[in-house]
Design a protein around this motif. Structure first.
Motif, PDB file in Angstrom:
ATOM      1  N   ILE A   1       0.883  -1.236  -0.003  1.00  0.00           N
ATOM      2  CA  ILE A   1       0.153   0.080   0.014  1.00  0.00           C
ATOM      3  C   ILE A   1       0.707   1.383  -0.119  1.00  0.00           C
ATOM      4  O   ILE A   1       2.113   1.182   0.486  1.00  0.00           O
ATOM      5  CB  ILE A   1      -1.022   0.051   1.182  1.00  0.00           C
ATOM      6  N   GLY A   2       0.318   2.389  -0.368  1.00  0.00           N
ATOM      7  CA  GLY A   2       0.896   3.629  -0.579  1.00  0.00           C
ATOM      8  C   GLY A   2       0.181   4.514  -1.245  1.00  0.00           C
ATOM      9  O   GLY A   2      -1.115   3.975  -1.611  1.00  0.00           O
ATOM     10  N   LYS A   3       0.459   5.800  -1.230  1.00  0.00           N
ATOM     11  CA  LYS A   3      -0.171   6.803  -1.978  1.00  0.00           C
ATOM     12  C   LYS A   3      -0.288   6.993  -3.351  1.00  0.00           C
ATOM     13  O   LYS A   3       0.847   6.136  -3.811  1.00  0.00           O
ATOM     14  CB  LYS A   3       0.058   8.392  -1.369  1.00  0.00           C
TER      15      LYS A   3
ATOM     16  N   LEU B   1      -9.078   0.253   1.675  1.00  0.00           N
ATOM     17  CA  LEU B   1      -9.099   0.269   3.115  1.00  0.00           C
ATOM     18  C   LEU B   1      -9.914  -1.052   3.313  1.00  0.00           C
ATOM     19  O   LEU B   1      -9.541  -1.304   4.493  1.00  0.00           O
ATOM     20  CB  LEU B   1      -9.859   1.665   3.564  1.00  0.00           C
ATOM     21  N   LYS B   2     -11.002  -1.480   2.656  1.00  0.00           N
ATOM     22  CA  LYS B   2     -11.692  -2.404   3.080  1.00  0.00           C
ATOM     23  C   LYS B   2     -10.882  -3.901   3.132  1.00  0.00           C
ATOM     24  O   LYS B   2     -10.937  -4.700   3.917  1.00  0.00           O
ATOM     25  CB  LYS B   2     -13.031  -2.792   2.127  1.00  0.00           C
ATOM     26  N   ARG B   3      -9.996  -3.877   2.055  1.00  0.00           N
ATOM     27  CA  ARG B   3      -9.113  -5.064   1.639  1.00  0.00           C
ATOM     28  C   ARG B   3      -8.026  -4.989   2.814  1.00  0.00           C
ATOM     29  O   ARG B   3      -7.634  -5.858   3.524  1.00  0.00           O
ATOM     30  CB  ARG B   3      -8.177  -4.913   0.375  1.00  0.00           C
TER      31      ARG B   3
ATOM     32  N   SER C   1     -12.683   8.698  -2.413  1.00  0.00           N
ATOM     33  CA  SER C   1     -12.800   7.817  -3.605  1.00  0.00           C
ATOM     34  C   SER C   1     -13.229   6.520  -3.695  1.00  0.00           C
ATOM     35  O   SER C   1     -13.042   5.980  -2.652  1.00  0.00           O
ATOM     36  CB  SER C   1     -11.502   8.084  -4.381  1.00  0.00           C
ATOM     37  N   VAL C   2     -13.975   6.047  -4.649  1.00  0.00           N
ATOM     38  CA  VAL C   2     -14.390   4.476  -4.574  1.00  0.00           C
ATOM     39  C   VAL C   2     -13.032   3.645  -4.341  1.00  0.00           C
ATOM     40  O   VAL C   2     -13.049   2.897  -3.528  1.00  0.00           O
ATOM     41  CB  VAL C   2     -14.953   4.235  -5.675  1.00  0.00           C
ATOM     42  N   ILE C   3     -12.026   4.061  -5.276  1.00  0.00           N
ATOM     43  CA  ILE C   3     -10.657   3.352  -5.044  1.00  0.00           C
ATOM     44  C   ILE C   3     -10.221   3.100  -3.385  1.00  0.00           C
ATOM     45  O   ILE C   3      -9.758   2.213  -2.885  1.00  0.00           O
ATOM     46  CB  ILE C   3      -9.801   3.816  -5.991  1.00  0.00           C
ATOM     47  N   THR C   4     -10.080   4.464  -2.999  1.00  0.00           N
ATOM     48  CA  THR C   4      -9.426   4.174  -1.674  1.00  0.00           C
ATOM     49  C   THR C   4     -10.461   3.681  -0.727  1.00  0.00           C
ATOM     50  O   THR C   4      -9.984   2.731   0.298  1.00  0.00           O
ATOM     51  CB  THR C   4      -9.314   5.910  -1.108  1.00  0.00           C
TER      52      THR C   4
ATOM     53  N   LEU D   1      -3.471   3.655   9.461  1.00  0.00           N
ATOM     54  CA  LEU D   1      -3.959   2.388   8.695  1.00  0.00           C
ATOM     55  C   LEU D   1      -3.206   1.233   9.153  1.00  0.00           C
ATOM     56  O   LEU D   1      -4.009   0.061   8.842  1.00  0.00           O
ATOM     57  CB  LEU D   1      -4.080   2.821   7.283  1.00  0.00           C
ATOM     58  N   ILE D   2      -2.071   1.232   9.366  1.00  0.00           N
ATOM     59  CA  ILE D   2      -1.268  -0.084   9.499  1.00  0.00           C
ATOM     60  C   ILE D   2      -0.582  -0.219  10.922  1.00  0.00           C
ATOM     61  O   ILE D   2       0.156  -1.155  10.945  1.00  0.00           O
ATOM     62  CB  ILE D   2      -0.142   0.066   8.543  1.00  0.00           C
ATOM     63  N   GLN D   3      -0.938   0.617  11.874  1.00  0.00           N
ATOM     64  CA  GLN D   3      -0.660   0.472  13.269  1.00  0.00           C
ATOM     65  C   GLN D   3      -0.784  -0.876  13.758  1.00  0.00           C
ATOM     66  O   GLN D   3      -2.259  -1.306  13.538  1.00  0.00           O
ATOM     67  CB  GLN D   3      -0.880   1.568  13.812  1.00  0.00           C
ATOM     68  N   GLY D   4       0.066  -1.553  14.393  1.00  0.00           N
ATOM     69  CA  GLY D   4      -0.534  -3.197  15.063  1.00  0.00           C
ATOM     70  C   GLY D   4      -0.275  -3.960  14.060  1.00  0.00           C
ATOM     71  O   GLY D   4      -0.337  -5.374  14.404  1.00  0.00           O
ATOM     72  N   ARG D   5      -0.052  -3.798  12.808  1.00  0.00           N
ATOM     73  CA  ARG D   5       0.058  -4.948  11.824  1.00  0.00           C
ATOM     74  C   ARG D   5       1.549  -5.198  11.673  1.00  0.00           C
ATOM     75  O   ARG D   5       2.336  -4.515  12.127  1.00  0.00           O
ATOM     76  CB  ARG D   5      -0.566  -4.520  10.585  1.00  0.00           C
ATOM     77  N   VAL D   6       1.681  -6.578  11.071  1.00  0.00           N
ATOM     78  CA  VAL D   6       3.085  -6.893  10.802  1.00  0.00           C
ATOM     79  C   VAL D   6       3.468  -6.326   9.435  1.00  0.00           C
ATOM     80  O   VAL D   6       2.865  -6.328   8.620  1.00  0.00           O
ATOM     81  CB  VAL D   6       3.260  -8.451  10.802  1.00  0.00           C
ATOM     82  N   GLY D   7       4.890  -5.864   9.321  1.00  0.00           N
ATOM     83  CA  GLY D   7       5.236  -5.073   7.940  1.00  0.00           C
ATOM     84  C   GLY D   7       6.474  -4.579   7.886  1.00  0.00           C
ATOM     85  O   GLY D   7       7.323  -4.754   8.780  1.00  0.00           O
ATOM     86  N   ILE D   8       6.857  -4.089   6.778  1.00  0.00           N
ATOM     87  CA  ILE D   8       8.251  -3.503   6.567  1.00  0.00           C
ATOM     88  C   ILE D   8       7.970  -2.087   6.056  1.00  0.00           C
ATOM     89  O   ILE D   8       6.720  -1.780   5.171  1.00  0.00           O
ATOM     90  CB  ILE D   8       8.976  -4.218   5.844  1.00  0.00           C
ATOM     91  N   ILE D   9       8.833  -1.179   5.867  1.00  0.00           N
ATOM     92  CA  ILE D   9       8.564  -0.238   5.137  1.00  0.00           C
ATOM     93  C   ILE D   9       9.641   0.152   3.991  1.00  0.00           C
ATOM     94  O   ILE D   9      10.817  -0.381   4.093  1.00  0.00           O
ATOM     95  CB  ILE D   9       8.990   1.007   6.064  1.00  0.00           C
ATOM     96  N   VAL D  10       9.260   0.415   2.599  1.00  0.00           N
ATOM     97  CA  VAL D  10      10.120   0.774   1.677  1.00  0.00           C
ATOM     98  C   VAL D  10       9.753   2.108   1.218  1.00  0.00           C
ATOM     99  O   VAL D  10       9.014   2.794   0.992  1.00  0.00           O
ATOM    100  CB  VAL D  10       9.776  -0.257   0.501  1.00  0.00           C
ATOM    101  N   VAL D  11      11.035   2.759   1.345  1.00  0.00           N
ATOM    102  CA  VAL D  11      11.319   4.402   0.810  1.00  0.00           C
ATOM    103  C   VAL D  11      11.593   4.488  -0.459  1.00  0.00           C
ATOM    104  O   VAL D  11      12.742   3.945  -0.944  1.00  0.00           O
ATOM    105  CB  VAL D  11      12.383   4.847   1.855  1.00  0.00           C
ATOM    106  N   THR D  12      10.792   5.028  -1.366  1.00  0.00           N
ATOM    107  CA  THR D  12      11.231   4.993  -2.809  1.00  0.00           C
ATOM    108  C   THR D  12      11.729   6.558  -2.994  1.00  0.00           C
ATOM    109  O   THR D  12      11.683   7.437  -2.169  1.00  0.00           O
ATOM    110  CB  THR D  12       9.950   5.012  -3.386  1.00  0.00           C
TER     111      THR D  12
END
Length: 558
Positions: free
Chosen positions: A24-26, A84-86, A77-80, A112-123
């Protein structure tokens, strides 16, 4: 009696880790370009829950990475909403943030992602890596958050970055409840381009957006004109070999509105236009030009109830209205209806534009093409001004959150993927409907419906200062946009069926046939996307304005 005790060892299998990662990302953060350069192969489709929107799934290193459309956290927007549902059902997340907008990206996306497992990719790391304080802060962020922070230039994923990413996914940790505090200077302001000059900049931006439509139509028409005699002879050969068919099948397959008769126009004019147009738009996207043009034109579009981002969807409609209408899911709910209306009224698709040029050429008046486009643009703006309220325009201003993107060299792999997606949408949505409409139109022709409708409408053409013979073009243009050419051009002599029209009357007839109603394919898509009550209201509004504009044009300058 001896008791025998048997030792039983119960095996509890180790809990299997989820191999699905939600990326996910903007918008414009570089997710799709990154993942496709990472995987190096085409994706598979994955349906988002609750909609017909498709995100993309990629298998990499025994993991499944799901690329989602860009999030606009402050836009409804509908996309956003669907992303978020996913996200609510996903436990593992790859958060992608842009280095040059790191503070705002982390602030907006972290809840939106606090408490979840993950990593961060900085582009876009290449934009800031020369700054010592930024490099030091990345090391500090890794220590403070206990998360893996991977820095990449999303256009070039190096082998050591692949290894780092694979290791990070295996050892991912939970996101803390609060985003980390930033102390370094991450901000980078893109340089101004030539099309952002104070006075002539907006005009240059608009010309750059219109250029793909013009180039695609001109080149596709040149190719089609060269190939048409060969394809037409093949279609005629097929008609002669078909033999005697029942009259109803003859109309549906071989008649003027039948599948065999109209298929050459689809394959020679519409399809090449979509191909060229989608290729140019894909290059615009991958170079960042779309974002920059959208940002530059945004203040002007707000006066019409749109944003600069919405204008890009309207321009996409010049290739095919159907994908453009579907793409309005990215629009704010405040501007989506206005954007769909603009596409329906003013986006002359790959059927309409070639048919328009063909009519003017058959009349020996190709010089009417540019006045036609000018009238179409001016009346589309007037249509939006008349049909949007002040509150809608104010909402459009508050909903548009664009910023100036970076210009960069094209990514051909990403551009090809974008182009193939548009072509797939064309064949899976527009093409089957085209065949169905040909069959339905042939059947209605066999019933004599078009003849009856022409007799009813023909006397009304005098109200807009047009001859009765133009009525059939208006009717067929509402069925299919290339119908205006069928109604006005005699297929045998390749000249106009209606004689004695002045330049203004010919221009008005073509204009009315093109904009009075959306074609059936577009209308069905609007019903599916926006519901039937919106589609009916919009169609009635569009028809009323088109007739009024035509009357002013034909009576005022005729």
């Amino acid at each position: 009696m001896k008791t025998q005790r048997i030792e039983v060892e119960t095996y509890y299998p180790e809990k299997k880790l989820d191999s699905n990662w939600l990326l996910i990302g903007k918008e414009s953060v570089g997710k799709t370009a990154f993942i496709e350069s990472l995987v190096g192969k085409k994706s598979t489709s994955s349906n988002l829950q609750g909609s017909s929107l498709f995100c993309q799934s990629y298998d990499w290193n025994a993991q499944t990475i799901i690329d989602t459309p860009g999030i606009q956290t402050r836009m409804d927007s509908v996309i956003t909403s669907q992303v978020l549902k996913r996200l609510h059902t996903s436990k593992q997340v790859i958060l992608m943030v842009k280095s040059t907008d790191l503070l705002s990206d982390l602030t907006d996306l972290w809840p939106l992602i606090q408490g979840r497992v993950g990593i961060i990719v900085v582009t876009y790391w290449d934009k800031v890596r020369h700054r010592p304080d930024v490099c030091q802060e990345i090391a500090r962020l890794k220590s403070v958050t206990q998360l893996q922070w991977i820095t990449v230039d999303n256009r070039r994923v190096l082998p050591d970055q692949l290894l780092e990413l694979a290791t990070a996914l295996k050892g991912a940790n939970k996101f803390p409840n609060q985003p980390p505090h930033l102390t370094a200077n991450w901000s980078v302001i893109p340089r101004r381009a030539f099309f952002e000059l104070p006075l002539i900049g907006p005009l240059l931006c608009f010309m750059l957006l219109v250029l793909p439509a013009w180039v695609s139509v001109v080149n596709a028409n040149a190719l089609a004109d060269w190939l048409y005699p060969f394809v037409e002879s093949g279609a005629n050969w097929l008609k002669t070999r078909t033999g005697t068919l029942p009259d109803v099948l003859n109309h549906m397959l071989l008649g003027d509105y039948g599948v065999v008769s109209m298929l050459p126009f689809l394959l020679l004019y519409a399809l090449p236009t979509v191909l060229v147009f989608s290729a140019i738009i894909a290059l615009y996207k991958t170079t960042g030009l779309v974002d920059r043009l959208s940002f530059s034109l945004d203040p002007f579009m707000q006066k019409l109830g749109l944003s600069g981002r919405d204008l890009v969807r309207v321009i996409m409609g010049f290739g095919c209205n159907v994908p453009a209408i579907i793409q309005t899911r990215h629009c704010s709910c405040c501007t989506r209806g206005t954007c769909v209306s603009a596409i329906s009224f003013g986006s002359a698709c790959s059927y309409q534009l070639p048919a328009t040029i063909a009519v003017f050429s058959a009349a020996g008046k190709p010089y009417l093409v540019l006045p036609y486009l000018a009238v179409l643009a001016a009346t589309t703006c007037l249509y939006l001004l008349l049909t949007t309220s002040k509150s809608q325009r104010r909402a459009a201003v508050s909903a548009n959150l664009l910023n100036r993107g970076f210009l960069q060299p094209p990514n051909l792999q990403f551009a090809i993927s974008e182009m193939l997606g548009v072509i797939k949408e064309f064949f899976t949505t527009a093409f089957p409907l085209f065949i169905g409409i040909c069959l339905a139109a042939g059947f209605l022709s066999w019933l004599g419906f078009f003849g009856f409708l022409t007799e009813v409408i023909a006397p009304l053409m005098a109200l807009v200062n047009l001859p009765e013979g133009a009525a059939i073009a208006v009717i067929l243009g509402a069925v299919r946009k290339d119908g205006l050419a069928i109604g006005l051009i005699d297929s045998a002599s390749q000249s106009l069926k209606v004689f004695g029209m002045s330049d203004v009357q010919l221009l008005s007839a073509v204009y009315l046939a093109g904009v009075m109603l959306p074609c059936i394919v577009s209308l069905l898509t609007i019903v599916r996307e926006m519901r039937w009550h919106f589609a009916i209201k919009m169609a009635l509004r569009q028809m009323t304005c088109a007739i009024a504009f035509t009357a002013v044009l034909s009576w005022g300058w005729g």
